[in-house]
Design a protein around this motif. Structure first.
Motif, PDB file in Angstrom:
ATOM      1  N   MET A  70       1.162   6.951  -6.671  1.00 21.23           N
ATOM      2  CA  MET A  70       0.031   7.828  -6.976  1.00 21.23           C
ATOM      3  C   MET A  70       0.375   9.282  -6.663  1.00 21.23           C
ATOM      4  SD  MET A  70      -2.162   5.784  -8.254  1.00 21.23           S
ATOM      5  CE  MET A  70      -3.727   6.652  -8.249  1.00 21.23           C
ATOM      6  N   ASP A  71       1.077   9.512  -5.547  1.00 26.57           N
ATOM      7  CA  ASP A  71       1.498  10.880  -5.209  1.00 26.57           C
ATOM      8  C   ASP A  71       2.461  11.425  -6.268  1.00 26.57           C
ATOM      9  OD1 ASP A  71      -0.021  10.901  -2.927  1.00 26.57           O
ATOM     10  OD2 ASP A  71       1.644  10.422  -1.575  1.00 26.57           O
ATOM     11  N   ALA A  72       3.348  10.549  -6.749  1.00 24.31           N
ATOM     12  CA  ALA A  72       4.316  10.992  -7.757  1.00 24.31           C
ATOM     13  C   ALA A  72       3.620  11.410  -9.042  1.00 24.31           C
ATOM     14  CB  ALA A  72       5.327   9.881  -8.030  1.00 24.31           C
ATOM     15  N   LEU A  73       2.553  10.718  -9.392  1.00 21.26           N
ATOM     16  CA  LEU A  73       1.858  11.006 -10.643  1.00 21.26           C
ATOM     17  C   LEU A  73       0.805  12.101 -10.512  1.00 21.26           C
ATOM     18  CD1 LEU A  73       1.377   7.322 -11.861  1.00 21.26           C
ATOM     19  CD2 LEU A  73       2.935   9.031 -12.818  1.00 21.26           C
ATOM     20  N   VAL A  78       6.618   1.748 -18.686  1.00 20.37           N
ATOM     21  CA  VAL A  78       5.215   1.649 -19.099  1.00 20.37           C
ATOM     22  C   VAL A  78       4.523   0.468 -18.421  1.00 20.37           C
ATOM     23  CG1 VAL A  78       3.675   1.282 -21.058  1.00 20.37           C
ATOM     24  CG2 VAL A  78       5.635   2.821 -21.282  1.00 20.37           C
ATOM     25  N   GLY A  79       5.245  -0.634 -18.223  1.00 21.62           N
ATOM     26  CA  GLY A  79       4.633  -1.796 -17.583  1.00 21.62           C
ATOM     27  C   GLY A  79       4.200  -1.508 -16.160  1.00 21.62           C
ATOM     28  N   THR A  80       5.041  -0.795 -15.414  1.00 24.66           N
ATOM     29  CA  THR A  80       4.690  -0.446 -14.035  1.00 24.66           C
ATOM     30  C   THR A  80       3.499   0.486 -14.000  1.00 24.66           C
ATOM     31  OG1 THR A  80       6.968  -0.731 -13.287  1.00 24.66           O
ATOM     32  CG2 THR A  80       5.544   0.634 -11.925  1.00 24.66           C
ATOM     33  N   VAL A  81       3.483   1.473 -14.873  1.00 22.87           N
ATOM     34  CA  VAL A  81       2.368   2.423 -14.917  1.00 22.87           C
ATOM     35  C   VAL A  81       1.080   1.714 -15.336  1.00 22.87           C
ATOM     36  CG1 VAL A  81       1.478   4.514 -16.011  1.00 22.87           C
ATOM     37  CG2 VAL A  81       3.884   4.389 -15.346  1.00 22.87           C
ATOM     38  N   LEU A  83      -0.870   0.339 -12.604  1.00 25.18           N
ATOM     39  CA  LEU A  83      -1.593   1.314 -11.780  1.00 25.18           C
ATOM     40  C   LEU A  83      -2.950   1.653 -12.375  1.00 25.18           C
ATOM     41  CD1 LEU A  83       1.248   3.820 -10.852  1.00 25.18           C
ATOM     42  CD2 LEU A  83       0.151   2.151  -9.354  1.00 25.18           C
ATOM     43  N   GLY A  84      -3.064   1.617 -13.695  1.00 20.67           N
ATOM     44  CA  GLY A  84      -4.352   1.935 -14.293  1.00 20.67           C
ATOM     45  C   GLY A  84      -4.243   2.271 -15.763  1.00 20.67           C
ATOM     46  N   VAL A 120       0.831  -1.197   0.000  1.00 16.48           N
ATOM     47  CA  VAL A 120       0.000   0.000   0.000  1.00 16.48           C
ATOM     48  C   VAL A 120       0.869   1.252   0.000  1.00 16.48           C
ATOM     49  CG1 VAL A 120      -1.679   1.317   1.342  1.00 16.48           C
ATOM     50  CG2 VAL A 120      -1.941  -1.158   1.101  1.00 16.48           C
ATOM     51  N   ASP A 121       1.970   1.215   0.762  1.00 12.49           N
ATOM     52  CA  ASP A 121       2.867   2.378   0.808  1.00 12.49           C
ATOM     53  C   ASP A 121       3.458   2.676  -0.569  1.00 12.49           C
ATOM     54  OD1 ASP A 121       2.433   2.802   3.468  1.00 12.49           O
ATOM     55  OD2 ASP A 121       4.210   1.719   4.144  1.00 12.49           O
ATOM     56  N   LEU A 122       3.838   1.619  -1.293  1.00 12.63           N
ATOM     57  CA  LEU A 122       4.387   1.837  -2.629  1.00 12.63           C
ATOM     58  C   LEU A 122       3.326   2.386  -3.567  1.00 12.63           C
ATOM     59  CD1 LEU A 122       6.713   1.581  -4.634  1.00 12.63           C
ATOM     60  CD2 LEU A 122       6.012  -0.791  -5.034  1.00 12.63           C
ATOM     61  N   LEU A 123       2.111   1.874  -3.473  1.00 18.19           N
ATOM     62  CA  LEU A 123       1.029   2.391  -4.302  1.00 18.19           C
ATOM     63  C   LEU A 123       0.802   3.873  -4.030  1.00 18.19           C
ATOM     64  CD1 LEU A 123      -1.335   1.969  -6.273  1.00 18.19           C
ATOM     65  CD2 LEU A 123      -2.744   1.360  -4.297  1.00 18.19           C
TER      66      LEU A 123
END
Length: 368
Positions: free
Chosen positions: A288-291, A352-355, A358-359, A281-284
């Protein structure tokens, strides 16, 4: 979410099969197919083949499995007479459900439908508590309100109705599905039991999911979920014990029964793809904050297409190189970009795979 296991003997930690749990999770997949894209073919075929009367009754009862997995579908965990295990057959587990006291059954059944009512409150004998529950149920719609009224007014009749419904599901589709998935579930449970016996709890949890960890002293299991909670596997009132139940239909959900007065149960998916990172959850939140910053979104648009240097990004966006470097550092810390050197140039590119994990909406936006 944490589970206290201090002093729990290893032999009281079990990996078991549960036909009733798997039936409940298959019904969740039928009512929320969007949660289970890998089951699209099974859901489509099964839903199309349901008799109309059975489909209507499932719709009436779906508050027990649509939002999550009702505790009434793990009755062995709520029975305090001895060290109960899941039944070997669906009929045995339905017999266990019949043994739950009315108060415990009704409170557990209304938990997800009515916004987590107080499980310590007396719902059947206390008019004020009943009114409060009905008020919560009304906010969930007329169908949930009607079901809550029926549960509070005549629990025995609802229990008979629910058992017949689950038996009809078994006859219509689940018996065939269980014959197909049970061997794989049994093999997984045996494998995890061997890991627990020979390599210890930490290794067994690691094999289930990176979201499960145990502290070095073996006193607390932590489950990395957005919903907080705390329970114990050593409550003397119900007896020590903790059960892990593998599921085929439950993928991708990792579910925890954490009700007071019930022994904890963790339902975990099998056959899930290996995660490439910790998935915490912390990594998520970090990603999300970074983006969330408008400039970093603009930088991602460039970095998604081709690698760029810091100076190229600064020129393209009209900001200074140090500003770009600060944004790049945030994105890099979140694991969203990769950096490589080409001669005297340092090139940055979006992962791109990591992003994509996320969604897709975000990815499609930056690639549009």
């Amino acid at each position: 979410m944490t589970i206290d296991i201090a002093g729990l003997p290893r032999e009281h930690i079990a990996f078991e099969l549960s036909p009733l749990a798997e039936l409940g999770l298959s019904l969740h997949a039928l009512s929320e197919p969007g949660h289970h894209p890998a089951l699209h073919g099974w859901v489509t075929a099964t839903a199309a083949g349901l008799p109309p009367d059975l489909a209507d009754r499932l719709h009436e009862a779906d508050f027990l499995w649509r939002a999550s997995h009702s505790d009434v579908l793990a009755p062995f965990a709520g029975l305090s007479a001895g060290r109960e295990r899941p039944g070997a057959t669906l009929a045995e587990e339905l017999d266990q459900m019949d043994r739950l006291e009315d108060e415990r059954f009704v409170t557990a059944a209304l938990d997800f439908a009515c916004g987590s009512p107080d499980r310590g409150g007396d719902l059947l004998a206390n008019a004020a508590n009943r009114d409060r529950i009905l008020s919560l149920a009304a906010g969930r719609g007329p169908q949930v309100l009607a079901s809550a009224r029926r549960l509070l007014e005549d629990p025995p009749a609802i229990r008979v109705w629910l058992r017949r419904l689950l038996e009809d599901c078994d006859e219509a589709f689940f018996a065939d599905a269980w014959r197909r998935v049970a061997p794989q579930l049994a093999a997984d449970a045996r494998h995890k039991t061997e890991l627990l016996r020979h390599k210890g709890l930490a290794e067994a949890l690691r094999a289930i999911s990176p979201a499960l960890t145990v502290d070095e002293e073996l006193t607390r299991i932590s489950v990395d979920k957005l919903v907080p909670g705390r329970t114990t596997a050593v409550d003397p009132a119900v007896g020590p014990g903790m059960t892990f139940i593998p599921s085929s239909f439950g993928r991708p959900h990792l579910l925890v029964l954490d009700a007071p007065g019930w022994r904890p149960v963790i339902y975990y998916p099998i056959g899930a793809p290996n995660l490439t990172g910790p998935g915490s959850v912390d990594l998520l939140k970090l990603r999300m904050d970074a983006l969330a910053h408008p400039m970093r979104i603009q930088l991602c648009r460039h970095l998604a297409r081709t690698p760029h240097t810091t100076s190229e990004l600064a020129e393209a966006h009209g900001i200074t190189a140090p500003e770009v470097s600060r944004h790049i550092a945030v994105l890099k810390k979140a694991g969203l970009i990769s950096t490589r050197r080409r001669g005297r140039y340092v090139l940055h590119q979006l992962d791109v795979g990591t992003v994509a994990r996320l969604g897709t909406d975000f990815l499609e936006t930056v690639l549009r």
